[in-house]
Design a protein around this motif. Structure first.
Motif, short mmCIF file in Angstrom:
data_model
loop_
_atom_site.label_atom_id
_atom_site.label_comp_id
_atom_site.label_asym_id
_atom_site.label_seq_id
_atom_site.Cartn_x
_atom_site.Cartn_y
_atom_site.Cartn_z
N GLU A 133 -6.82 111.10 29.66
CA GLU A 133 -5.57 112.13 30.12
C GLU A 133 -5.35 111.96 31.42
O GLU A 133 -4.57 112.63 32.24
N LEU A 134 -6.10 111.16 32.21
CA LEU A 134 -6.09 111.02 33.55
C LEU A 134 -6.21 109.53 34.05
O LEU A 134 -7.01 108.79 33.90
N ILE A 135 -5.16 109.14 34.71
CA ILE A 135 -5.00 107.55 35.05
C ILE A 135 -5.06 107.57 36.61
O ILE A 135 -4.25 108.33 37.28
N ARG A 136 -5.73 106.58 37.05
CA ARG A 136 -5.76 106.36 38.41
C ARG A 136 -5.34 104.96 38.58
O ARG A 136 -5.86 103.98 38.02
N ILE A 137 -4.33 104.53 39.61
CA ILE A 137 -3.88 103.36 39.86
C ILE A 137 -4.61 102.71 40.95
O ILE A 137 -4.50 103.24 42.04
N LEU A 138 -5.44 101.44 40.85
CA LEU A 138 -6.26 100.93 41.93
C LEU A 138 -5.37 100.14 42.68
O LEU A 138 -5.71 99.92 43.80
N ASP A 139 -4.44 99.20 42.00
CA ASP A 139 -3.65 98.26 42.69
C ASP A 139 -2.26 98.42 42.26
O ASP A 139 -1.94 97.78 41.20
N PHE A 148 4.99 111.66 38.34
CA PHE A 148 3.67 112.82 38.30
C PHE A 148 2.70 112.47 39.20
O PHE A 148 1.70 113.09 39.28
N GLY A 149 2.66 111.26 39.89
CA GLY A 149 1.47 110.82 40.91
C GLY A 149 1.37 111.55 42.17
O GLY A 149 2.17 112.14 42.79
N ARG A 150 0.07 111.50 42.67
CA ARG A 150 -0.21 112.01 43.89
C ARG A 150 -1.31 110.94 44.64
O ARG A 150 -2.12 110.48 43.91
N ARG A 151 -1.03 110.53 45.71
CA ARG A 151 -1.82 109.48 46.50
C ARG A 151 -2.94 110.30 46.99
O ARG A 151 -3.05 111.27 47.42
N VAL A 152 -4.13 109.53 46.69
CA VAL A 152 -5.51 110.07 47.00
C VAL A 152 -6.05 108.97 48.03
O VAL A 152 -6.15 107.82 47.74
N LYS A 153 -6.58 109.36 48.99
CA LYS A 153 -6.96 108.65 50.17
C LYS A 153 -8.59 108.29 49.90
O LYS A 153 -9.39 109.35 49.99
N TYR A 154 -9.30 107.15 49.94
CA TYR A 154 -10.42 106.86 50.08
C TYR A 154 -10.76 105.69 51.22
O TYR A 154 -9.89 105.48 51.76
N THR A 155 -11.98 105.72 51.35
CA THR A 155 -12.65 104.71 52.38
C THR A 155 -11.87 103.26 52.29
O THR A 155 -11.49 102.74 53.34
N CYS A 203 -3.47 97.09 25.48
CA CYS A 203 -2.80 96.77 26.94
C CYS A 203 -3.52 97.67 28.12
O CYS A 203 -3.72 97.41 29.26
N LEU A 204 -3.76 98.94 27.73
CA LEU A 204 -4.21 99.87 28.75
C LEU A 204 -5.55 99.26 29.18
O LEU A 204 -6.19 99.43 30.41
N HIS A 205 -6.52 99.14 28.10
CA HIS A 205 -7.86 98.70 28.42
C HIS A 205 -7.96 97.07 29.07
O HIS A 205 -8.80 96.91 29.92
N ARG A 206 -6.68 96.35 28.85
CA ARG A 206 -6.56 95.10 29.42
C ARG A 206 -6.30 95.29 31.00
O ARG A 206 -6.99 94.60 31.82
N LEU A 207 -5.55 96.38 31.19
CA LEU A 207 -5.27 96.47 32.59
C LEU A 207 -6.33 97.12 33.43
O LEU A 207 -6.64 97.09 34.66
N ARG A 208 -7.26 97.87 32.49
CA ARG A 208 -8.54 98.48 33.12
C ARG A 208 -9.58 97.16 33.19
O ARG A 208 -10.20 97.50 34.42
N ARG A 209 -9.64 96.32 32.53
CA ARG A 209 -10.54 95.39 32.76
C ARG A 209 -10.10 94.39 33.98
O ARG A 209 -11.12 93.99 34.78
N GLN A 210 -8.96 94.36 34.20
CA GLN A 210 -8.44 93.60 35.57
C GLN A 210 -8.60 94.61 36.61
O GLN A 210 -7.87 93.99 37.82
N ARG A 211 -9.05 95.67 36.53
CA ARG A 211 -9.24 96.61 37.81
C ARG A 211 -7.76 96.94 38.53
O ARG A 211 -7.62 97.14 39.49
N VAL A 212 -6.74 97.01 37.42
CA VAL A 212 -5.51 97.53 38.02
C VAL A 212 -5.44 98.92 37.88
O VAL A 212 -4.69 99.60 38.90
N ILE A 213 -6.03 99.43 36.86
CA ILE A 213 -6.01 100.98 36.71
C ILE A 213 -7.39 101.10 36.33
O ILE A 213 -8.32 100.53 36.04
N GLU A 214 -7.68 102.63 36.25
CA GLU A 214 -8.99 103.24 35.85
C GLU A 214 -8.74 104.52 35.25
O GLU A 214 -7.99 105.16 35.66
N PHE A 215 -9.56 104.88 34.31
CA PHE A 215 -9.47 106.25 33.62
C PHE A 215 -11.16 106.28 32.95
O PHE A 215 -11.33 105.69 32.08
N THR A 216 -11.35 107.48 33.48
CA THR A 216 -12.78 108.01 32.93
C THR A 216 -12.57 108.91 31.62
O THR A 216 -13.12 109.26 30.94
N ARG A 217 -11.33 109.70 31.72
CA ARG A 217 -10.87 110.48 30.74
C ARG A 217 -9.30 109.82 30.15
O ARG A 217 -8.68 109.40 31.10
#
Length: 218
Positions: free
Chosen positions: A200-206, A147-154, A184-198
């Motif tokens: 129902e929406l996940i962003r994979i950082l690494d 389901f993912g889509r790649r988003v380019k940032y600086t 487990c989701l919050h652990r991955l978030r604290r490790q800056r592997v993923i991010e979610f402000t909501r």
């Protein structure tokens, strides 16, 4: 491999008889949490998800649920064993499904059956050997792929995807409790592997680190 036997129980995996009438393709729309019983059909009907997200689920007699697979657009399902499917399809969001007959779907069946078997073997490994964090990370890798889509940032390239299964759905898929999935989701978030402000929406950082957390990368 699909042509070695002619037993009636595996007839759905054999080519349709010459001259057999084609079953017309029909479209089915499902609302969130609506179910589609796959039932019996002697392997003549298959389903193609064109939009949305579907969970293949089984229920025990006391109401406990096991999600056997999460399906994204472009995948087929509904393969019957001995003329009866053991699962029902449950929509995780608004979904559109095409119902195909074996004659129209035959060209895709060998690849799709092989893909289904590979996914079930991977799921057996997940349930039998992986830790809770590895299970959740594996699920995120799989959902990002579907389901993912790649988003380019600086600062690089991230992967965003909608988390159609709820945390409760993930628990029933991964053989965990709701509380464990959330931890487990919050652990991955604290490790800056993923991010979610909501939720129902996940962003994979690494992505590489997520694959390592899933046990998919040394």
């Amino acid at each position: 491999m699909l042509f070695l036997a002619q037993d009636a129980d595996i007839a759905p995996l054999m080519p349709p008889a010459t001259g057999a009438a084609a079953i017309p393709i029909t479209s089915i729309s499902l609302k969130p949490r609506e179910t589609l019983p796959l039932g019996t059909g002697n392997g003549e009907l298959f389903y193609l998800l064109t939009e949305g997200c579907i969970a293949l689920t089984r229920y025990m007699c006391d109401g406990r649920r096991q999600i056997c697979d999460i399906i994204g657009p472009g995948r087929m399902f509904g393969f019957a064993i001995q003329g009866e499917s053991q699962c029902m399809a449950e929509s995780m969001t608004y979904s559109t499904i095409e119902r195909h007959g074996r004659r129209t779907a035959w060209a895709s069946l060998p690849d799709e059956v092989g893909r289904m078997l590979n996914r079930q073997q991977s799921h057996a490994l997940l349930l039998g050997r992986k830790t809770a964090t590895e299970r959740v990370a594996t699920a995120l890798v799989d959902l990002a792929d579907q389901f993912g889509r790649r988003v380019k940032y600086t600062r690089g390239r991230h992967v965003d995807f909608p988390l159609f299964p709820t945390r409760s759905d993930l628990a029933d898929w991964l053989g965990l409790t709701l509380e464990t999935v959330s931890r487990c989701l919050h652990r991955l978030r604290r490790q800056r592997v993923i991010e979610f402000t909501r939720p129902e929406l996940i962003r994979i950082l690494d992505f590489e680190e997520l694959e390592r957390a899933a046990g998919l990368r040394a």
